[in-house]
Scaffold this active site. Structure first.
Site, PDB file in Angstrom:
ATOM      1  N   GLY A 204      -8.596  10.544   4.764  1.00 58.03           N
ATOM      2  CA  GLY A 204      -8.359   9.871   3.892  1.00 58.03           C
ATOM      3  C   GLY A 204      -6.907   9.394   3.168  1.00 58.03           C
ATOM      4  O   GLY A 204      -6.329  10.258   3.959  1.00 58.03           O
ATOM      5  N   ASN A 205      -6.395   9.556   1.903  1.00 56.90           N
ATOM      6  CA  ASN A 205      -5.212   9.284   1.815  1.00 56.90           C
ATOM      7  C   ASN A 205      -5.175   9.254   0.209  1.00 56.90           C
ATOM      8  O   ASN A 205      -6.359   9.467  -0.578  1.00 56.90           O
ATOM      9  CB  ASN A 205      -4.489   7.810   1.831  1.00 56.90           C
ATOM     10  CG  ASN A 205      -5.020   6.816   1.645  1.00 56.90           C
ATOM     11  OD1 ASN A 205      -4.946   6.406   0.506  1.00 56.90           O
ATOM     12  ND2 ASN A 205      -5.398   6.100   2.293  1.00 56.90           N
ATOM     13  N   ARG A 206      -4.118   9.807  -0.791  1.00 55.96           N
ATOM     14  CA  ARG A 206      -3.826   9.925  -1.531  1.00 55.96           C
ATOM     15  C   ARG A 206      -4.150   8.381  -3.388  1.00 55.96           C
ATOM     16  O   ARG A 206      -3.634   9.000  -4.354  1.00 55.96           O
ATOM     17  CB  ARG A 206      -3.035  10.788  -1.982  1.00 55.96           C
ATOM     18  CG  ARG A 206      -3.067  12.170  -1.313  1.00 55.96           C
ATOM     19  CD  ARG A 206      -1.314  12.586  -1.999  1.00 55.96           C
ATOM     20  NE  ARG A 206      -0.769  12.740  -3.085  1.00 55.96           N
ATOM     21  CZ  ARG A 206      -0.353  13.093  -2.884  1.00 55.96           C
ATOM     22  NH1 ARG A 206       0.916  12.802  -2.160  1.00 55.96           N
ATOM     23  NH2 ARG A 206       0.380  13.494  -4.263  1.00 55.96           N
ATOM     24  N   SER A 207      -4.256   7.375  -2.425  1.00 50.51           N
ATOM     25  CA  SER A 207      -4.009   6.642  -3.398  1.00 50.51           C
ATOM     26  C   SER A 207      -5.162   6.182  -4.610  1.00 50.51           C
ATOM     27  O   SER A 207      -6.674   6.598  -4.132  1.00 50.51           O
ATOM     28  CB  SER A 207      -4.404   5.139  -2.546  1.00 50.51           C
ATOM     29  OG  SER A 207      -4.515   3.900  -3.068  1.00 50.51           O
ATOM     30  N   ALA A 271      -4.457   1.225   0.218  1.00 50.05           N
ATOM     31  CA  ALA A 271      -3.810   1.861   1.070  1.00 50.05           C
ATOM     32  C   ALA A 271      -5.115   1.810   1.996  1.00 50.05           C
ATOM     33  O   ALA A 271      -5.737   2.915   2.059  1.00 50.05           O
ATOM     34  CB  ALA A 271      -3.231   3.625   0.890  1.00 50.05           C
TER      35      ALA A 271
END
Ligand code: CTP
Length: 400
Positions: A204-207, A271
């Site tokens: 995943g990512n930090r958005s 994102a």
């Protein structure tokens, strides 16, 4: 002091209007509650009088000398009907005037906003939808109901948005936002996608989804019909938007294509993960006795923004991309962004410098808006809501 008229119509959600009323009074607004007769079955006049500190009147034949049926609407800075039933929407759309609230709606020259709450079937009924379209075409703000638990065991679209969210939307309207997105459908993606390796693990990512939700909220305040495709966002949804929750990039892709069909503007603030595991393992991946670690092979995800540009409908929506960039040995942030704008083919690129952990999960943001037509606009450090409005300003200039 601003004068707010809070119209309360006869739905079970009318008890939530008490919290809404307090949000207004505690922030220094003067509120006059105008309930309908049927709403008094749910919350009595005494509650409104005590909380607002003002007398409450329902019909037009009490205190006739005060000509309340005309004065209240004339003096208001905002008329907000929350909850708005199917019945009050129908009366307002047709200009009926058989009680104090409907008279007030007819005499108001200020912005008028409705926060509907009803069962899904009533909301989706063609008559209600036609009434909502009529009210919006006249410049009134009609928030989309939220999705969730309704009266009884039902769940679906029709819930009154949270009082705090209605309050925020009302404040934007009070700020005198021009309704320059009225009649427009805008689609915003928000958050970050997750690509599952096995039933419990993902890439995943930090958005956080904050910027996407700020864009949605700002578009509602400017009169748009707003769809947000939200990837794993844990924030409360802004009032009045249709939220489509998604998880993976493939979900986001599918829902963005569906929502963009009749859109006037599309903003890819999400994102999406650029890569996903080449295979999904059905059972949780276990550690091995010999200590060998698994290899994860990745494949590239489709570029949704590029696809949306290629699939642009005949409506020719304005398409906006975001670029989170860091400079490197080869190019500066802006040089990378220019190349990206050309590669993606969108109309506008909102460029964030994310060196040193800036932007992610924070309330403030700064950006540069690059236009495909060569324009460059520097947006100073400030709240994501301010950046959202600057982006819509740039979109509005490109509509039509
Ligand atoms: N985007 C998209 N689909 C993807 C990846 C990105 O639609 N699979 C969109 C994002 O929502 C954003 C824009 O493309 O609006 C730019 O995202 P970014 O991650 O900066 O672009 P990439 O093409 O992934 O470029 P980079 O190689 O710099 O990661």
């Amino acid at each position: 002091m601003t004068e707010v008229v809070l119209g309360v119509s006869g739905g079970i959600a009318s008890y939530k209007a008490a919290e809404l009323l307090r949000l207004f009074t505690e922030s220094g607004h003067s509120v006059r509650v105008v309930p309908t007769e049927s709403s008094l079955h749910f919350v009595g006049a005494a509650t409104w009088e005590a909380l607002s500190g003002k007398p409450v009147q329902v019909g037009v034949f009490e205190h006739v000398d005060e000509v309340a049926h005309v004065r209240i609407g004339q003096a208001a800075d905002l008329v907000l009907v929350a909850p708005a039933t199917a019945n009050i929407l129908a009366k307002a759309a047709h200009g009926l005037a058989d009680d104090l609230l409907t008279n007030t709606l007819l005499t108001a020259r200020c912005p008028v906003m409705f926060a509907p709450a009803m069962h899904t079937e009533m909301w989706e009924n063609a008559a209600t939808q036609a009434n909502v379209a009529t009210l919006r075409a006249r410049g009134h703000v009609v928030l989309e109901p939220a999705v969730g638990r309704l009266t009884g065991v039902d769940t679906g679209k029709g819930r009154l948005p949270a009082p705090a969210e209605i309050f925020r939307a009302a404040l934007s309207v009070l700020e005198g936002r021009v309704q320059d997105l009225r009649g427009r459908h805008v689609v915003v993606s928000a958050g970050g996608t997750r690509e599952f390796l096995d039933p419990v693990r993902y890439l995943g990512n930090r958005s956080s989804g904050r910027q996407g939700f700020a864009l949605a909220e700002a578009a509602v305040a400017r009169g748009a019909t707003v769809t947000v495709v939200a990837a794993n966002v844990s924030l409360p949804a802004p009032a009045g938007v249709t939220v489509v929750p998604v998880v993976s990039t493939e979900d986001l892709r599918r829902e963005m294509h569906l929502a963009a069909v009749d859109a006037d503007a599309v903003v890819m603030a999400a994102a999406p993960a650029d890569f996903r595991p080449a295979e999904f393992v059905d059972a949780k991946i276990k550690k091995t006795a010999d200590g060998t670690t698994p290899e994860i092979r990745l494949v590239e995800n489709p570029d949704i923004l590029v696809e949306l540009v290629a699939a642009r409908s005949s409506k020719h929506p304005v398409i906006v991309g975001f670029a989170a960039e860091t400079g490197d040995a080869h190019a500066t942030v802006i040089e990378h962004a220019r190349a990206k704008l050309a590669r993606k083919g969108c109309d506008l690129l909102v460029v964030n410098d994310v060196s040193a952990g800036k932007v992610f999960g924070q309330d403030d943001n700064e950006a540069v808006l690059l236009g495909a037509d060569g324009t460059v606009e520097q947006v100073p450090f400030g709240p994501k809501s301010a950046l959202a409005h600057t982006i819509w300003d740039a979109v509005v200039r490109r509509l039509d």
